[in-house]
Design a protein around this motif. Structure first.
Motif, PDB file in Angstrom:
ATOM      1  N   ARG A  49     -49.270   9.240  35.282  1.00 27.40           N
ATOM      2  CA  ARG A  49     -48.028   9.934  34.953  1.00 27.40           C
ATOM      3  C   ARG A  49     -47.311  10.326  36.300  1.00 27.40           C
ATOM      4  O   ARG A  49     -46.293  10.372  36.096  1.00 27.40           O
ATOM      5  CB  ARG A  49     -48.578  11.274  34.310  1.00 27.40           C
ATOM      6  CG  ARG A  49     -49.450  12.090  35.171  1.00 27.40           C
ATOM      7  CD  ARG A  49     -49.698  13.450  34.323  1.00 27.40           C
ATOM      8  NE  ARG A  49     -50.609  14.643  35.050  1.00 27.40           N
ATOM      9  CZ  ARG A  49     -49.963  15.491  35.577  1.00 27.40           C
ATOM     10  NH1 ARG A  49     -48.625  15.738  35.527  1.00 27.40           N
ATOM     11  NH2 ARG A  49     -50.690  16.386  36.189  1.00 27.40           N
ATOM     12  N   ARG A  52     -45.447   7.101  36.803  1.00 30.84           N
ATOM     13  CA  ARG A  52     -44.409   6.820  36.053  1.00 30.84           C
ATOM     14  C   ARG A  52     -43.220   7.733  36.412  1.00 30.84           C
ATOM     15  O   ARG A  52     -42.225   7.343  36.493  1.00 30.84           O
ATOM     16  CB  ARG A  52     -44.704   7.323  34.393  1.00 30.84           C
ATOM     17  CG  ARG A  52     -43.391   7.222  33.624  1.00 30.84           C
ATOM     18  CD  ARG A  52     -44.116   7.637  32.052  1.00 30.84           C
ATOM     19  NE  ARG A  52     -42.910   7.865  31.327  1.00 30.84           N
ATOM     20  CZ  ARG A  52     -42.829   8.765  30.393  1.00 30.84           C
ATOM     21  NH1 ARG A  52     -43.985   9.609  30.033  1.00 30.84           N
ATOM     22  NH2 ARG A  52     -41.769   8.620  29.667  1.00 30.84           N
ATOM     23  N   SER A  58     -39.558   4.074  30.997  1.00 32.25           N
ATOM     24  CA  SER A  58     -39.969   4.556  29.701  1.00 32.25           C
ATOM     25  C   SER A  58     -41.599   4.729  29.890  1.00 32.25           C
ATOM     26  O   SER A  58     -42.279   5.822  29.395  1.00 32.25           O
ATOM     27  CB  SER A  58     -39.614   3.397  28.636  1.00 32.25           C
ATOM     28  OG  SER A  58     -38.365   3.293  28.444  1.00 32.25           O
ATOM     29  N   ALA A  59     -42.368   3.752  30.193  1.00 32.82           N
ATOM     30  CA  ALA A  59     -44.028   3.977  30.263  1.00 32.82           C
ATOM     31  C   ALA A  59     -44.526   3.153  31.198  1.00 32.82           C
ATOM     32  O   ALA A  59     -43.743   2.261  32.042  1.00 32.82           O
ATOM     33  CB  ALA A  59     -44.369   3.255  28.823  1.00 32.82           C
ATOM     34  N   ASP A  72     -49.293   5.636  30.306  1.00 28.90           N
ATOM     35  CA  ASP A  72     -48.363   7.091  30.058  1.00 28.90           C
ATOM     36  C   ASP A  72     -46.992   6.627  29.618  1.00 28.90           C
ATOM     37  O   ASP A  72     -46.151   5.824  29.932  1.00 28.90           O
ATOM     38  CB  ASP A  72     -48.117   7.659  31.547  1.00 28.90           C
ATOM     39  CG  ASP A  72     -47.625   9.033  31.482  1.00 28.90           C
ATOM     40  OD1 ASP A  72     -48.213  10.006  30.761  1.00 28.90           O
ATOM     41  OD2 ASP A  72     -46.564   9.168  31.809  1.00 28.90           O
ATOM     42  N   GLY A  73     -46.503   7.279  28.520  1.00 31.71           N
ATOM     43  CA  GLY A  73     -45.152   7.300  27.987  1.00 31.71           C
ATOM     44  C   GLY A  73     -45.404   6.660  26.709  1.00 31.71           C
ATOM     45  O   GLY A  73     -46.527   6.522  25.934  1.00 31.71           O
TER      46      GLY A  73
END
Length: 398
Positions: A49, A52, A58-59, A72-73
């Motif tokens: 995370r 990101r 976005s992910a 994550d996302g």
């Protein structure tokens, strides 16, 4: 109830660029400890995370060579299982790749058909069947350790530009550095464990036989003394061969030194005189396991054995501000300083494995400034001393 967590920006970071730099470094510092755990599911899940947040995509996903470790996302339910297939170009070729929507969908199609890797990615086209899914393209960069590709970093976005590709490449290099540091730490731990095994192996032939022989000499003449010595011997070996970590307190180490000296006094009798002076405030200080006992053993064996008359061994520990100063001294035959230098440099000279072993472990844990200081000369006895900080990050008794 809402919990609001803020990060205080240091005074002086007034410009937009300065604030952005601070935010980036702070976010990287949050990810680093988890990556330093190694490339595994637990550390990757906690670090992803933050990665990101650094990329703003976005992910983001992290894979090893065979599976998706973390995501994550949005889009996880549809695309997480395919991330390792998306990573195939980076895993096989070891370089950055840009995937279009067609490549991403093809990987899913290949998985559905029982295919994986480049074969599955080379067929099919189309977009994700979720119209709200923001996974339209991806940048894939290899995570390396040394010369080996061990995983991949994937950044998903609606579209990919040159700036994002470069950012993902640089971030993957930084992640690779953290993974390499984790492996170095693991190697250091294995080396310490190997050195402890070597030290225990040294204790066995030199000490156990002599202790049992001394105990045997009291079995008929003084059975109660023999019993007491057997208990001391049992406690000594239980401590020396324990498997509960690489650190201990100075208090526990000194208790074992006292057991060792009780057994040696049974052997040498009045020929061995011992003095121990320890400041109570340094007893809780944490030190490497078996850091003092080998020094005392060297003092007895090399300072007392082979010389006529009474040999004196003194052991001390004093409070030195933020550190504890520990020393072992004998008035024995002393040593050639050049031989001592070779031992501390890692050479195996005679049976002095213990001295070099303790020095290497102290330096590895606390830094070179905490290595052994040896004062000796032929015929002038030997004093071995070292300092350890009272508190050091990551140094604790399990």
């Amino acid at each position: 109830m809402f919990l609001l967590r803020t990060v205080r920006t240091p005074a002086g970071l007034g410009t937009t660029a300065e604030r952005a730099t601070f935010a980036t470094l702070h976010t990287a510092s949050l990810a680093a400890p988890h990556l330093r755990e190694g490339l595994g599911p637990a550390g990757a899940a906690r670090a992803v995370r933050h990665l990101r947040a650094l990329l703003g995509t976005s992910a983001v996903a992290i894979t090893d060579s065979a599976r998706t470790l973390a995501w994550d996302g949005p889009g996880e339910s549809r695309h997480r299982a395919d991330a390792v297939r998306h990573a195939a170009p980076a895993l096989t070729a070891g370089r950055v790749a840009v995937l279009t929507a067609g490549h991403i969908q093809a990987a899913a199609d290949g998985a559905d058909a029982g295919e994986s890797g480049p074969a599955g990615a080379a067929r099919g086209s189309g977009h994700c069947d979720d119209p709200e899914c923001p996974i339209g393209a991806a940048v894939v960069a290899p995570i390396t350790s040394g010369d080996e590709v061990v995983g991949a970093l994937l950044a998903y976005a609606p579209a990919v530009g040159a700036g994002l590709a470069r950012a993902v490449e640089e971030l993957a290099r930084w992640v690779s550095t953290q993974v390499e540091l984790a492996e170095l730490e693991a190697s250091r731990t294995r080396a310490v464990e190997a050195e402890l095994r070597a030290l225990r192996a040294q204790i066995s032939p030199h000490f156990i036989y002599n202790s049992l022989a001394a105990i045997a000499s009291f079995v008929r003449t003084d059975p109660e003394r023999a019993r007491e010595l057997l208990l001391e011997f049992a406690d000594f070996t239980r401590y020396a061969f324990r498997r509960s970590g690489e650190f201990t307190t100075l208090a526990d180490e000194l208790r074992n030194v006292e057991r060792y000296l009780a057994l040696e006094k049974a052997r040498f009798g009045d020929r061995l005189a011992v003095q121990i002076l320890v400041a109570p405030e340094v007893l809780p200080v944490v030190i490497p396991f078996l850091a003092v006992q080998p020094l005392v053993e060297n003092a007895v064996r090399h300072g007392i054995e082979g010389r006529p008359g009474v040999g004196h061994v003194s052991l001390g520990a004093t409070d030195d501000g933020a550190a504890a100063h520990i020393w072992v001294e004998d008035d024995g035959a002393g040593s050639d300083p050049e031989v001592v230098r070779r031992v501390l440099a890692g050479a195996h000279v005679g049976d002095s494995v213990g001295l070099g072993n303790v020095d290497a472990r102290l330096r590895s844990v606390f830094g070179d400034e905490c290595g052994l200081v040896v004062e000796t000369a032929l015929g002038a006895g030997t004093k071995v001393s070292f300092r350890v900080p009272k508190f050091a990050p990551g140094v604790q008794v399990p």
